[in-house]
Motif scaffolding. Structure first.
Motif, PDB file in Angstrom:
ATOM      1  N   THR A  53       5.390  -3.727  -0.728  1.00 43.34           N
ATOM      2  CA  THR A  53       6.327  -2.613  -0.689  1.00 43.34           C
ATOM      3  C   THR A  53       5.611  -1.373  -0.188  1.00 43.34           C
ATOM      4  O   THR A  53       4.493  -1.082  -0.623  1.00 43.34           O
ATOM      5  N   LEU A  54       6.241  -0.645   0.708  1.00 44.66           N
ATOM      6  CA  LEU A  54       5.719   0.639   1.169  1.00 44.66           C
ATOM      7  C   LEU A  54       6.558   1.712   0.494  1.00 44.66           C
ATOM      8  O   LEU A  54       7.743   1.865   0.776  1.00 44.66           O
ATOM      9  N   GLU A  55       5.929   2.429  -0.432  1.00 46.31           N
ATOM     10  CA  GLU A  55       6.645   3.452  -1.181  1.00 46.31           C
ATOM     11  C   GLU A  55       6.490   4.789  -0.474  1.00 46.31           C
ATOM     12  O   GLU A  55       5.390   5.330  -0.395  1.00 46.31           O
ATOM     13  N   VAL A  87       1.000   1.607  -0.705  1.00 45.37           N
ATOM     14  CA  VAL A  87       1.307   0.198  -0.458  1.00 45.37           C
ATOM     15  C   VAL A  87       1.139  -0.522  -1.779  1.00 45.37           C
ATOM     16  O   VAL A  87       0.077  -0.463  -2.402  1.00 45.37           O
ATOM     17  N   LYS A  88       2.198  -1.193  -2.208  1.00 42.23           N
ATOM     18  CA  LYS A  88       2.158  -1.909  -3.488  1.00 42.23           C
ATOM     19  C   LYS A  88       2.399  -3.393  -3.248  1.00 42.23           C
ATOM     20  O   LYS A  88       3.208  -3.779  -2.409  1.00 42.23           O
ATOM     21  N   MET A  94      -2.029  -1.280  -3.976  1.00 44.87           N
ATOM     22  CA  MET A  94      -3.041  -1.993  -3.196  1.00 44.87           C
ATOM     23  C   MET A  94      -3.836  -1.026  -2.325  1.00 44.87           C
ATOM     24  O   MET A  94      -5.008  -1.223  -2.081  1.00 44.87           O
ATOM     25  N   GLY A  95      -3.171   0.015  -1.827  1.00 49.06           N
ATOM     26  CA  GLY A  95      -3.837   0.963  -0.950  1.00 49.06           C
ATOM     27  C   GLY A  95      -2.863   1.968  -0.380  1.00 49.06           C
ATOM     28  O   GLY A  95      -1.791   2.188  -0.940  1.00 49.06           O
ATOM     29  N   HIS A  96      -3.251   2.550   0.752  1.00 51.16           N
ATOM     30  CA  HIS A  96      -2.429   3.563   1.405  1.00 51.16           C
ATOM     31  C   HIS A  96      -2.277   3.213   2.878  1.00 51.16           C
ATOM     32  O   HIS A  96      -3.165   2.597   3.463  1.00 51.16           O
ATOM     33  N   ILE A 111      -4.581   2.309   5.806  1.00 53.55           N
ATOM     34  CA  ILE A 111      -5.584   3.358   5.954  1.00 53.55           C
ATOM     35  C   ILE A 111      -6.764   3.075   5.026  1.00 53.55           C
ATOM     36  O   ILE A 111      -7.909   3.203   5.404  1.00 53.55           O
ATOM     37  N   ASP A 112      -6.449   2.678   3.806  1.00 54.70           N
ATOM     38  CA  ASP A 112      -7.499   2.298   2.864  1.00 54.70           C
ATOM     39  C   ASP A 112      -6.937   1.313   1.850  1.00 54.70           C
ATOM     40  O   ASP A 112      -5.728   1.238   1.640  1.00 54.70           O
TER      41      ASP A 112
END
Length: 123
Positions: A53-55, A87-88, A94-96, A111-112
Motif C-alpha cells: 500500500t502506498l499511503e 510504503v506499507k 516498509m519504507g518511503h 526512496i528508502d
C-alpha cells in the motif's frame, strides 16, 4: 542408641557438574552452534502474496465533520507536496517512495527501506 542413619545437610559447593556424564546428551561428534552458521534457505517466502500500500497522507477528524463533507469538500492532509510517501506491506511500514507514472499506470519508486522491515525475516 537408634538405628536411623545420621542425616547430613546438602552443601551445593560439593556438587561438581563435571563429574556427570549423560549418554546421548553431548558428544564430541555433535555439531556446535556457531555464529557463522550458513543461512537457511528462505526461498519459499518468495511465493507468499502480500499487500503493498502506498499511503499518500492521513488526517484524524471528528466523525461529525466527515459527515458534513460533500462533493467538492477539501480535507487537508498531514503530508507536504513532494514529501516521500509511506510504503506499507500488510499494514507495516516498509519504507518511503515517490509516485511515478509508467505506461499510464501509477507506480512507486522506493526512496528508502526501513532497516527493521525485512531484517527479522530470517529469525
Amino acid at each position: 542408641m537408634s538405628d536411623t542413619p545420621e542425616q547430613s545437610t546438602f552443601d551445593g559447593d560439593e556438587l561438581r557438574f563435571d563429574d556427570f556424564q549423560i549418554d546421548g546428551f553431548e558428544s564430541e561428534d555433535a555439531p556446535i552452534a556457531s555464529p557463522f552458521t550458513p543461512e537457511r534457505d528462505l526461498s519459499f517466502f518468495k511465493k507468499i502474496p502480500v499487500t503493498v500500500t502506498l499511503e499518500v497522507a492521513s488526517k484524524e477528524i471528528p466523525l461529525g465533520d466527515l459527515m458534513k463533507a460533500g462533493e467538492g469538500s477539501v480535507i487537508e492532509l498531514d503530508k507536504l507536496n513532494g514529501e516521500p510517501l509511506d510504503v506499507k506491506v500488510n499494514g507495516s511500514l516498509m519504507g518511503h517512495a515517490e509516485v511515478v507514472v509508467i505506461n499510464d499506470k501509477y507506480g512507486l519508486r522506493l526512496i528508502d527501506v526501513v532497516d527493521s522491515a525485512l531484517s527479522s525475516m530470517g529469525d
